[in-house]
Design a protein around this motif. Sequence first.
Motif: not given
Length: 165
Positions: A66-68, A73-83, A104-108, A110-117
């Motif tokens: 399932n590509e969505e 999970s790719f976007a969430r993982g790379k942001f949270k783990i690898k920043k 676009k679905k993957g980027l959704e 990522i929480d904007a506030d957490e991203y800036m933090e």
Amino acid sequence: MTLLYFSMKMKKAVFSIEEIKRKLERYCVYQDRCHKEVEQKLNEYNLIPEARDMILLHLLQENFLNEERFAKSFARGKFKIKKWGRHRIVRELKIRDISEYNVKKGLEEIDADEYMEVLYTITEKKYNSFTKERELEKKRKLYSYLNYRGYETNLIYQVINDLFE
């Protein structure tokens, strides 16, 4: 002393379609996979096109592939783990031939506030690792580092300016 050399031809194991299905199911269950990764794995088995299509169809129908879900999970993982920043995540997803919709679905995820933090946190951490460089040199190094991590240029300038004020 004589050396003996043995020539052994590697025998490729022969699997039935059902065995290959099970192997690929386990491959997909272990970690979310994109179509490209699964197709590369399928190439190892030298299947005829009809068998490949049948296996891919089975994986899609049974929701092993399932590509969505992969993009999320790719976007969430790379942001949270690898920043990683959004640009780097998008670039990596495009390398894996993920559709624009799924990117676009993957980027959704990522929480904007957490991203800036996270952006402020990694900027401060990198800034504190510098020794006795001049201010301009520090800004240049910070920009290069954050740009490599995939953060947007306007956000990088905003964070660097906030840090140096």
